[in-house]
Design an enzyme around this catalytic site. Structure first.
Site, short mmCIF file in Angstrom:
data_model
loop_
_atom_site.label_atom_id
_atom_site.label_comp_id
_atom_site.label_asym_id
_atom_site.label_seq_id
_atom_site.Cartn_x
_atom_site.Cartn_y
_atom_site.Cartn_z
N SER A 52 4.68 6.27 28.94
CA SER A 52 5.14 5.03 28.32
C SER A 52 3.96 4.27 27.76
CB SER A 52 5.85 4.16 29.35
OG SER A 52 4.92 3.58 30.24
N ASP A 53 4.23 3.48 26.72
CA ASP A 53 3.26 2.44 26.39
C ASP A 53 3.25 1.48 27.57
OD1 ASP A 53 1.44 0.82 25.09
OD2 ASP A 53 2.54 0.82 23.19
N TRP A 54 2.22 0.66 27.67
CA TRP A 54 2.03 -0.16 28.87
C TRP A 54 3.12 -1.22 28.95
CZ3 TRP A 54 -0.69 3.72 28.60
CH2 TRP A 54 -1.75 4.01 29.48
N ALA A 96 6.39 -0.35 28.66
CA ALA A 96 7.53 0.07 27.83
C ALA A 96 8.65 0.72 28.64
CB ALA A 96 7.07 1.03 26.74
#
Length: 796
Positions: A228-230, A232
């Site tokens: 995941s993006d941080w 997300a």
């Protein structure tokens, strides 16, 4: 390490922990099983490895690292091998710092010039983005260091990126917004892919099995890990089931309970958790050889290469009367504070702590060029005109003047989008004032994205340096003095004005439902098809020499022609191959980029170029068959020096044995005329269903997936904004004056637009679950319930 054996030795709790980050930058380790801790770090134009203990906001200073040109400039090299070598150098620095995965490159399409993160992306064209990213990934991974291709997918604006839905029709999705990812996956197999914050057509990227499993893994053959993006991640058990292997950063307490319950009630199967755990183990296993390696980190060599990347990428936009390269003069006047205090990169998670920044003035000093410098404007105050008169007072008629202007730091950053396409007013005014005294004006541009240039027709020369990295000032001097012959070509179109952009009417105004009404007509696909006059077309860039093209042939899928350097000095030309679909089987752009190469020739030298065009060069995505097909009929192959400078053409007729489908309904829509802007009705035709209407949330509609920004009109929302601002100032040790900085604005935007669920998970307990739900209850008007939640937090 035998990852199957290791998996069998992990408990259920160990597997869950393994699929959630240990902290902000590290993946969980199990020393007793010889599973080491590995680190991931921001990139991709240099390492941003944080100093000391990792903080929750990711705003700590970082280790010094060579700052290369951002993607907005390196893409203008159109040089695949240069990007490969840049990847190798980045990989060496990662080995030196014991970093196992570089979080990049970013290849989201530049849909609109105002996206605050455009400086971190390559192009408006998916082929150029995908092929350059592929080479960069291959270069990094050749060193045994992983990459994280991002942000998958449809992340084309910063405003409300965490809570908005990118609503994209199927053709545009596959032909434009997924194509660059597909190319990079198939050609380079990045070790990891990072999912984006946003939803795509109403479904979060983190919990979208169609996107992560069906498209990415089954259709494209991706073998790596999805992270995941941080912040997300949405709902951990749902995300794992959908194919999101690693959530970053971690919050073990919440996820342990949530995933355990899902395993107990059967909504998540153990084999699904095992798949994700195995992919994490595989990533760790691939990282082991590099962790054992040592490299001789040579700062001088790496900085010299950063200078070369900038040299090969800087774009000469205009050179009337051959004003450049500079002739030998006794002195030259240089105006503009950006020549002294350079912008070398964008702001946000990719911001590198450079080793040594050298400005344009430093470059002039090293080249022993005599000059006089005046600031002309204040980079910290765009509306300060007080320095202009003094800076221009002594300009003589026909004196050569270099004016260095551009986007200042507060105008573009991760976390928020630009408000307009204009340069700071004082920069434009400085140029206009100089033009009243001399016509011999050279403008040098800095900034990560497209700008309007109302003075472009009046100045003699324009050099675009974008954000050129820490050695960019030296590279700019190399170009304007002729030490280096410029060869960069624009990777995006420069329209005359922002209003000419097909998405300008709605970009930034739609927050929760972002409707991509223009479909496939992004960048030059729109401007060239609509015959819209532009300032500088896609692929444009001048040289100090000239090139001729002749003798085009196309035999058995191989295109051939002769390129000749007709000038008096060595130079490089980017040859661009476009295909125009004339079949009318559906609506098409006037032409699309299908191949490119950078060719270097000596004066008078000729070279016969051979390029293969496979079937994909003639395909389009057919929504009825839900696949790419090739229509039978007439095509024109075009060879050009830009999308609007076509030198050679050849018409061919294709007859395939494949599926055929002719769509006629588009003839009565905007996609036929391209006049004005597409309407909701037009978009509904390609979207094939009613388009979602963007509406603000009201009392009673807030949830744990709402942000403080969503609640900003409520009493609790206003209170939390004040509280959040004070907490952020304390966490980052910001003074009141620091709150105007780009970094603070970015972090405040992050805090305000992050869903409460993500804030709760990333805060490591600072925002408890009970407090998050209490805020939601108060925003929804459930005062008593909300106050009970606050009291519970107080007594926790």
């Amino acid at each position: 390490m035998n990852i199957q054996v290791v998996l069998s030795q992990l408990s259920t709790e160990d597997k869950i922990r393994l699929c959630s980050g240990k902290d902000f930058w590290h993946i969980e380790s199990y020393p007793e099983l010889e599973i080491p801790e590995i680190m991931v770090t921001d990139g991709p134009h240099g390492l941003r490895k944080q100093l000391g203990d990792s903080d929750q906001l990711g705003i700590s200073d970082s280790f010094p690292s060579v700052c290369f040109p951002t993607a907005s400039l390196s893409a203008c090299s159109w040089d695949k091998e240069l990007l490969y070598k840049m990847g190798q150098v980045l990989g060496e620095e990662a080995i030196d710092q014991k970093v196992s995965v570089i979080l990049g490159p970013g290849i989201n399409i530049k849909r609109n010039p105002l996206c605050g993160r455009n400086f971190e992306y390559f192009s408006e064209d998916p082929l150029l983005s995908g092929l350059l990213a592929s080479k960069m990934i291959q270069g990094i991974q050749s060193q045994g260091i992983g990459t994280s291709l991002k942000h998958f997918a449809g992340n084309n604006q910063e405003s409300d990126r965490m809570t908005g839905s990118s609503n994209i029709d199927q053709r545009a999705l596959f032909e434009i917004y997924l194509k660059s990812f597909e190319l990079a996956i198939k050609q380079a197999q990045p070790w990891t892919v990072m999912c984006s914050y946003n939803k795509i057509n109403g479904i979060h990227s983190s919990s979208n099995p169609w996107l992560l499993n069906q498209v990415l893994r089954e259709s494209w053959g991706f073998k790596g890990l999805v992270m995941s993006d941080w912040g997300a991640a949405h709902e951990r058990s749902v995300d794992i089931k959908a194919g999101l292997d690693l959530e970053m950063p971690g919050n073990h307490h919440f996820y342990l309970d949530q995933v355990k319950k899902a395993l107990e009630d059967g909504s998540l199967k153990m084999e699904e958790l095992d798949k994700s755990a195995l992919r994490v183990l595989d990533l760790i296993n691939k990282s082991l050889p590099a962790l054992r390696r040592k490299v001789d980190f040579d700062e001088v060599t790496h900085r010299a290469f950063a200078r070369k990347v900038a040299q090969e990428s800087i774009v000469l936009l205009k050179n009337e009367d051959h004003l450049l390269p500079l002739k030998e003069k006794s002195s030259i006047l240089v105006l503009g504070e950006l020549a002294q205090i350079p912008r070398i990169q964008g702001s946000g998670s990719s911001q590198v702590h450079p080793i040594k920044v050298e400005s344009f003035l430093d470059g002039l000093d090293q080249a022993k060029i005599i000059y006089h410098f005046e600031k002309g404007y204040n980079v910290l105050n765009s509306d300060d005109f007080s320095l202009i008169d003094n800076a221009t007072r002594n300009i003589q008629l026909d004196q050569e003047v270099i004016v260095f202007v551009g986007l200042t730091e507060e105008l573009e950053s991760e976390g928020f989008d630009r408000l307009n396409m204009a340069l700071p007013r004082s920069h434009d005014q400085l140029i206009e004032t100089v033009l009243k005294k001399t016509s011999q004006v050279i403008v040098i541009l800095a900034g990560g994205s497209v700008v309007e240039m109302p003075w472009a027709s009046k100045v003699k020369a324009i050099v675009n340096g974008y954000l050129p990295g820490e050695a960019g000032g030296l590279a700019l001097v190399d170009v304007i003095t002729g030490k280096v012959n410029p060869s960069g070509k624009l990777a995006e179109t420069y329209p005359l004005s922002y209003e000419d952009c097909p998405s300008s009417d709605h970009f930034g105004y739609e927050q929760k439902q972002v409707n991509y009404r223009e479909s496939i007509f992004v960048g030059y696909r729109y401007y060239d098809s609509a015959k819209k006059e532009v300032l500088y077309p896609f692929g444009h860039g001048l040289s100090y020499t000239t090139f001729s093209y002749r003798d085009l042939s196309y035999v058995e899928n191989v295109l051939s022609f002769t390129l000749t350097n007709t000038g008096e000095r060595s130079g490089s030309e980017v040859i661009q191959i476009y295909v125009s679909n004339k079949t009318k089987a559906n609506f098409f752009a006037s032409h699309e980029l299908k191949a490119f190469e950078k060719i270097t020739l000596k004066p008078g030298e000729s070279k016969v170029i051979h390029l293969s065009l496979d079937e994909s060069a003639f395909e389009y995505y057919d929504t009825s068959y839900q696949r790419f097909i090739c229509a039978d009929g007439e095509y024109e192959i075009q060879v050009g020096a830009s999308s609007q400078d076509i030198r050679l053409r050849k018409t061919i007729t294709l007859k395939t044995n494949g599926l055929q489908h002719v769509e006629k309904a588009w003839h009565n829509t905007w996609y036929e005329t391209l006049e004005g802007k597409p309407s909701d009705k037009d978009f509904e035709f390609v979207y094939e269903k009613a388009i979602p209407i963007d509406q603000p949330l009201r009392k009673g509609e807030f949830s744990i997936d709402s942000s403080l920004n969503d609640m900003s009109h409520t009493l609790i929302g206003k209170m939390m904004k004040i509280v959040s601002r004070n907490m952020l100032m304390k966490a980052g040790n910001y003074s009141p004056s620091d709150t105007q900085s780009n970094q603070f604005k970015m972090m405040m935007s992050f805090v305000m637009t992050t869903p409460l669920r993500s804030t709760m998970l990333m805060s490591q307990g600072a925002l408890s679950e009970s407090l998050a739900y209490a805020i939601v209850d108060l925003a929804n008007g459930h005062t008593i319930k909300g106050l009970k939640g606050l009291l519970k937090k107080k007594h926790d």
